[in-house]
Design a protein around this motif. Structure first.
Motif, mmCIF file in Angstrom:
data_model
loop_
_atom_site.group_PDB
_atom_site.id
_atom_site.type_symbol
_atom_site.label_atom_id
_atom_site.label_comp_id
_atom_site.label_asym_id
_atom_site.label_seq_id
_atom_site.Cartn_x
_atom_site.Cartn_y
_atom_site.Cartn_z
ATOM 1 N N LEU A 38 0.792 -1.252 0.079
ATOM 2 C CA LEU A 38 0.190 -0.083 0.202
ATOM 3 C C LEU A 38 0.764 1.233 0.093
ATOM 4 O O LEU A 38 0.725 2.266 -0.840
ATOM 5 C CB LEU A 38 -0.764 -0.018 1.265
ATOM 6 N N SER A 39 1.968 1.306 1.070
ATOM 7 C CA SER A 39 2.764 2.315 0.933
ATOM 8 C C SER A 39 3.478 2.615 -0.448
ATOM 9 O O SER A 39 3.656 3.899 -0.793
ATOM 10 C CB SER A 39 3.818 2.267 1.915
ATOM 11 N N THR B 149 -7.791 1.038 -4.435
ATOM 12 C CA THR B 149 -9.129 0.995 -4.151
ATOM 13 C C THR B 149 -9.480 -0.560 -3.774
ATOM 14 O O THR B 149 -10.418 -0.857 -2.927
ATOM 15 C CB THR B 149 -9.915 1.600 -5.247
ATOM 16 N N ALA B 150 -8.880 -1.574 -4.716
ATOM 17 C CA ALA B 150 -9.024 -3.151 -4.209
ATOM 18 C C ALA B 150 -8.639 -3.289 -2.938
ATOM 19 O O ALA B 150 -9.111 -4.262 -2.184
ATOM 20 C CB ALA B 150 -8.405 -3.905 -5.299
ATOM 21 N N ASN B 151 -7.776 -2.597 -2.154
ATOM 22 C CA ASN B 151 -7.251 -2.795 -0.789
ATOM 23 C C ASN B 151 -7.808 -1.715 0.189
ATOM 24 O O ASN B 151 -7.217 -1.350 0.982
ATOM 25 C CB ASN B 151 -5.753 -2.447 -0.991
ATOM 26 N N ASP B 152 -9.174 -1.442 -0.231
ATOM 27 C CA ASP B 152 -9.965 -0.767 0.651
ATOM 28 C C ASP B 152 -9.913 0.832 0.739
ATOM 29 O O ASP B 152 -10.361 1.600 1.694
ATOM 30 C CB ASP B 152 -9.835 -1.130 2.315
ATOM 31 N N LEU B 153 -9.005 1.349 -0.280
ATOM 32 C CA LEU B 153 -9.114 2.977 -0.272
ATOM 33 C C LEU B 153 -10.757 3.313 -0.548
ATOM 34 O O LEU B 153 -11.243 2.958 -1.680
ATOM 35 C CB LEU B 153 -8.068 3.437 -1.271
ATOM 36 N N THR C 168 -1.988 13.846 -2.019
ATOM 37 C CA THR C 168 -1.673 13.822 -0.569
ATOM 38 C C THR C 168 -2.817 13.285 0.408
ATOM 39 O O THR C 168 -2.404 12.509 1.185
ATOM 40 C CB THR C 168 -1.421 15.042 -0.214
ATOM 41 N N LEU C 169 -4.077 13.547 0.097
ATOM 42 C CA LEU C 169 -5.053 12.952 0.558
ATOM 43 C C LEU C 169 -5.114 11.466 0.790
ATOM 44 O O LEU C 169 -5.326 10.447 1.566
ATOM 45 C CB LEU C 169 -6.423 13.455 0.286
ATOM 46 N N ILE C 170 -4.979 10.978 -0.529
ATOM 47 C CA ILE C 170 -4.869 9.462 -0.793
ATOM 48 C C ILE C 170 -3.704 8.861 -0.059
ATOM 49 O O ILE C 170 -3.918 7.839 0.849
ATOM 50 C CB ILE C 170 -4.609 9.170 -2.360
ATOM 51 N N GLN D 45 -2.145 5.719 4.847
ATOM 52 C CA GLN D 45 -1.544 5.431 6.217
ATOM 53 C C GLN D 45 -2.576 5.214 7.294
ATOM 54 O O GLN D 45 -2.245 4.082 8.169
ATOM 55 C CB GLN D 45 -0.771 6.702 6.515
ATOM 56 N N SER D 46 -3.695 5.780 7.054
ATOM 57 C CA SER D 46 -4.655 5.372 7.990
ATOM 58 C C SER D 46 -5.188 3.982 8.193
ATOM 59 O O SER D 46 -5.470 3.366 8.962
ATOM 60 C CB SER D 46 -5.980 6.440 7.855
ATOM 61 N N LEU D 47 -5.452 3.542 6.699
ATOM 62 C CA LEU D 47 -5.763 2.163 6.614
ATOM 63 C C LEU D 47 -4.479 1.185 6.992
ATOM 64 O O LEU D 47 -4.975 0.316 7.770
ATOM 65 C CB LEU D 47 -5.846 1.694 4.996
ATOM 66 N N ILE D 48 -3.336 1.608 6.926
ATOM 67 C CA ILE D 48 -2.302 0.660 7.383
ATOM 68 C C ILE D 48 -2.417 0.912 9.084
ATOM 69 O O ILE D 48 -2.270 -0.393 9.594
ATOM 70 C CB ILE D 48 -0.863 1.104 6.980
#
Length: 191
Positions: free
Chosen positions: A51-52, A99-103, A148-150, A155-158
Motif C-alpha cells: 500500500l505504501s 481501491t481494491a485494498n480498501d481505499l 496527498t489525501l490518498i 497510512q490510516s488504512l495501514i
C-alpha cells in the motif's frame, strides 16, 4: 474374585502421563497459535509495504504526468502527450490497486476526475496552448492535494490494519493463557 485395582505407582504413572498430555496439548496449541499470528503479521507487513509503495508510486506518476503534459502543450509534441496518457493509465492502475485494498472511492473519484479534466485541457488549438498550460499547472496542484489525501488515507488504512492485528494478537494471547492455566489447574487436580 477381587477386582483388579491400580497400585499407587500405576495411578501415579497415569496421572503423570495425563499431566504431560495436557501440558503437551497446551504447548502444541500455543505453537499453532504462534505460527498463525506470525503468518498474519507477515501478511500485514507485506500489505502495508504494498500500500505504501502504491501511494508513493501514485505521487511519482503525478510528477511524470505533469512534466509530460506541460511540455506537450508548450512544445506541441505528440510523443510527450502519449507519455502523459501512458503515465495516466499506469497511475489509474495503481489507484485501482489501492481501491481494491480498501481505499474509499471518495478519495479515488476526485483524483480520477481531475486526471480527466487535465486530459481535456491538453486538447485544443495551438493558439490557446499557453493559457491551457497555466490551467494544467493549476489542475496539477489540485491533483497533488488529492494525491496527498490518498497517501494520508493509505497510512490510516495501514494503522487500522495494524491495530486490528494487535487486537487479534492480544485475544489469542489471552486465550492461550487461559488454556495453559486451565491445563495447569487440571493437572494439579489430577495430582
Amino acid at each position: 474374585m477381587k477386582p483388579s485395582s491400580l497400585s499407587f505407582q500405576q495411578m501415579l504413572l497415569v496421572a503423570f502421563l495425563l499431566i504431560g498430555a495436557l501440558l503437551g496439548a497446551a504447548a502444541v496449541r500455543a505453537l499453532f497459535s504462534l505460527e498463525s499470528l506470525m503468518a498474519q503479521g507477515r501478511e500485514g507487513a507485506d500489505q502495508a509495504i504494498a500500500l505504501s509503495t502504491a501511494a508513493q508510486s501514485l505521487g511519482e506518476r503525478s510528477v511524470a504526468m505533469e512534466r509530460a503534459a506541460r511540455q506537450s502543450l508548450v512544445l506541441r509534441d505528440r510523443q510527450l502527450r502519449q507519455r502523459f496518457d501512458e503515465a495516466a493509465r499506469q497511475a489509474a492502475t495503481t489507484l485501482d490497486r489501492l481501491t481494491a485494498n480498501d481505499l474509499p472511492d471518495e478519495f479515488a473519484r476526485p483524483w480520477r476526475e481531475q486526471i480527466q479534466a487535465i486530459g481535456h485541457l491538453l486538447d485544443g488549438p495551438p493558439e490557446t496552448a499557453l493559457d491551457r498550460e497555466r490551467e494544467v499547472a493549476r489542475a496539477f496542484r489540485e491533483l497533488d492535494g488529492y494525491t496527498t489525501l490518498i497517501a494520508q488515507q493509505v497510512q490510516s488504512l495501514i494503522t487500522q490494519r495494524n491495530e486490528a492485528l494487535q487486537a487479534r494478537f492480544e485475544t489469542s494471547r489471552q486465550q492461550l493463557a487461559q488454556q495453559v492455566l486451565g491445563s495447569i489447574g487440571l493437572a494439579a487436580a489430577l495430582a
